[in-house]
Design a protein around this motif. Structure first.
Motif, short mmCIF file in Angstrom:
data_model
loop_
_atom_site.label_atom_id
_atom_site.label_comp_id
_atom_site.label_asym_id
_atom_site.label_seq_id
_atom_site.Cartn_x
_atom_site.Cartn_y
_atom_site.Cartn_z
N TYR A 16 -5.86 7.09 11.39
CA TYR A 16 -7.13 6.83 10.69
C TYR A 16 -7.09 5.38 10.20
O TYR A 16 -6.04 4.74 10.21
CB TYR A 16 -7.32 7.77 9.48
CG TYR A 16 -6.28 7.57 8.40
CD1 TYR A 16 -6.45 6.63 7.40
CD2 TYR A 16 -5.09 8.30 8.42
CE1 TYR A 16 -5.47 6.42 6.42
CE2 TYR A 16 -4.10 8.09 7.46
CZ TYR A 16 -4.30 7.15 6.46
OH TYR A 16 -3.34 6.94 5.52
N ASP B 281 -1.17 -0.71 6.09
CA ASP B 281 -1.46 -0.17 7.43
C ASP B 281 -2.94 -0.36 7.73
O ASP B 281 -3.45 0.17 8.71
CB ASP B 281 -1.12 1.33 7.49
CG ASP B 281 -2.06 2.15 6.62
OD1 ASP B 281 -2.15 1.86 5.41
OD2 ASP B 281 -2.72 3.05 7.15
N ASP C 194 -0.19 4.93 1.29
CA ASP C 194 -0.36 5.88 2.40
C ASP C 194 -0.19 5.23 3.77
O ASP C 194 -0.87 4.26 4.11
CB ASP C 194 -1.72 6.56 2.28
CG ASP C 194 -1.77 7.43 1.03
OD1 ASP C 194 -0.75 8.10 0.75
OD2 ASP C 194 -2.80 7.41 0.33
N GLU C 195 0.75 5.77 4.52
CA GLU C 195 1.10 5.29 5.85
C GLU C 195 1.66 3.86 5.81
O GLU C 195 1.74 3.18 6.83
CB GLU C 195 -0.09 5.40 6.82
CG GLU C 195 -0.20 6.76 7.47
CD GLU C 195 -0.26 7.94 6.49
OE1 GLU C 195 0.70 8.72 6.48
OE2 GLU C 195 -1.24 8.07 5.73
N THR C 196 2.02 3.42 4.59
CA THR C 196 2.77 2.16 4.46
C THR C 196 4.16 2.46 3.92
O THR C 196 5.15 2.12 4.56
CB THR C 196 2.02 1.15 3.56
OG1 THR C 196 0.76 0.87 4.18
CG2 THR C 196 2.80 -0.14 3.41
N ASP D 155 -5.68 -3.87 3.06
CA ASP D 155 -4.50 -4.02 2.20
C ASP D 155 -4.13 -5.49 2.02
O ASP D 155 -3.22 -5.81 1.23
CB ASP D 155 -3.30 -3.26 2.80
CG ASP D 155 -3.55 -1.76 2.87
OD1 ASP D 155 -4.25 -1.25 1.97
OD2 ASP D 155 -3.07 -1.11 3.82
N ASP E 124 0.86 -1.17 0.00
CA ASP E 124 0.00 0.00 0.00
C ASP E 124 0.92 1.24 0.00
O ASP E 124 2.13 1.12 0.23
CB ASP E 124 -0.88 -0.06 1.27
CG ASP E 124 -1.55 1.25 1.56
OD1 ASP E 124 -2.26 1.75 0.67
OD2 ASP E 124 -1.38 1.78 2.69
MG LIG Z 1 -2.61 3.06 3.82
#
Ligand SMILES: [Mg+2]
Length: 280
Positions: free
Chosen positions: A246, A207, A90-92, A211, A88
């Protein structure tokens, strides 16, 4: 009391009054601690780094064992396919905590409009360990696919942002955004399918539960049962990065019903807590 003491007293009073006014102005935001932890803590950074380092140590074994696969979508006849990993974004692999921190300081909330504007700044930074893992995989001949729910108009900025830091395979073929093809919705299974058609997917990173699987089990209890179903995957073929800012974990607490008011959602999240009765 001389004139200086009077002045000092007046200044102190003025300071107190101003503090009180500020305290009234500053609305508490539920995202503060999460954004602060994500952005400033050694505890977040080392956790992310540990997740990626663990995966990196398993790369050789995963490549060498041709029966090893991480994707439920893999199907049959995959053993001779070339290896790939799916991550993934975002935030991964990219840290967008500046956006989440803006949400807190501006007392705002996520919107697709402000999010698109943020994505276009291309200011996201690599999460700890992500570059090392993806580069190590690429160096061993493993293809890298970025399966993200960023939307098609955000693909160019996403590729540019990844390229800026030297992420391997940061190109239009390997960055698979939502809506790029009509069957590519927010569920990621169809995109994992597309990668699995030509590759043996050896590891996945995210995250968010989605995913890894399309069926996340529904409510909080269902999700935990679903997690247990795949207990053999975690830490070996599936790698979860922490994201307290989130995610589907939050909306699960209010039945994924974003139509509820912020107050109703907050009440349901509070109700979901398993709390002590308190002191007698
Ligand atoms: Mg993400």
């Amino acid at each position: 009391m001389n004139v200086f003491m009077k002045l000092a007293g007046a200044t102190a009073l003025a300071t107190l009054v101003s503090f009180a006014a500020q305290a009234q102005d500053a609305k508490p935001n539920d995202g503060l601690n999460a954004a602060l932890w994500y952005q400033t803590s050694v505890e977040y950074k080392t956790t992310a780094k540990s997740v990626y380092a663990g995966a990196q140590r398993l790369l050789g074994a995963a490549i060498g064992d041709h029966s090893w696969t991480a994707a439920l979508e893999q199907g049959d006849n995959y053993m001779s396919k070339s290896p790939a990993i799916v991550l993934d974004v975002d935030e991964t692999v990219l840290d967008n905590s500046a956006y989440q921190s803006w949400v807190v300081t501006a007392d705002s909330s996520y919107s697709s409009k402000t999010w698109a504007e943020f994505v276009n700044t291309e200011m996201s930074t690599p999460t700890p360990g992500a570059l090392e893992l993806t580069k190590a995989a690429a160096a061993k001949g493993v293809a890298v696919y970025y399966v993200t729910n960023r939307k098609a108009p955000e693909e160019a900025a996403t590729i540019a942002n990844l390229k800026k830091y030297g992420f391997p395979y940061a190109d239009a073929d390997h960055v698979m955004v939502r809506g790029e093809k009509k069957e590519w919705g927010s569920d990621k299974g169809t995109r994992r399918d597309a990668v699995a058609a030509d590759h043996r997917i050896i590891m996945m990173f995210g995250d968010n539960f989605g995913d890894f699987v399309d069926d996340m089990g529904g409510d909080v209890k269902g999700r935990i049962a679903k997690m247990d179903e795949y207990s053999d995957y975690w830490g070996e073929r599936w790698f979860m990065l922490p994201n307290p800012t989130y995610g589907s974990w939050e909306s699960a607490a209010f039945g994924d019903n974003w139509k509820l008011s912020p107050e109703e959602r907050r009440q349901m999240k509070t109700d979901a807590l398993n709390d002590w009765d308190g002191p007698k």
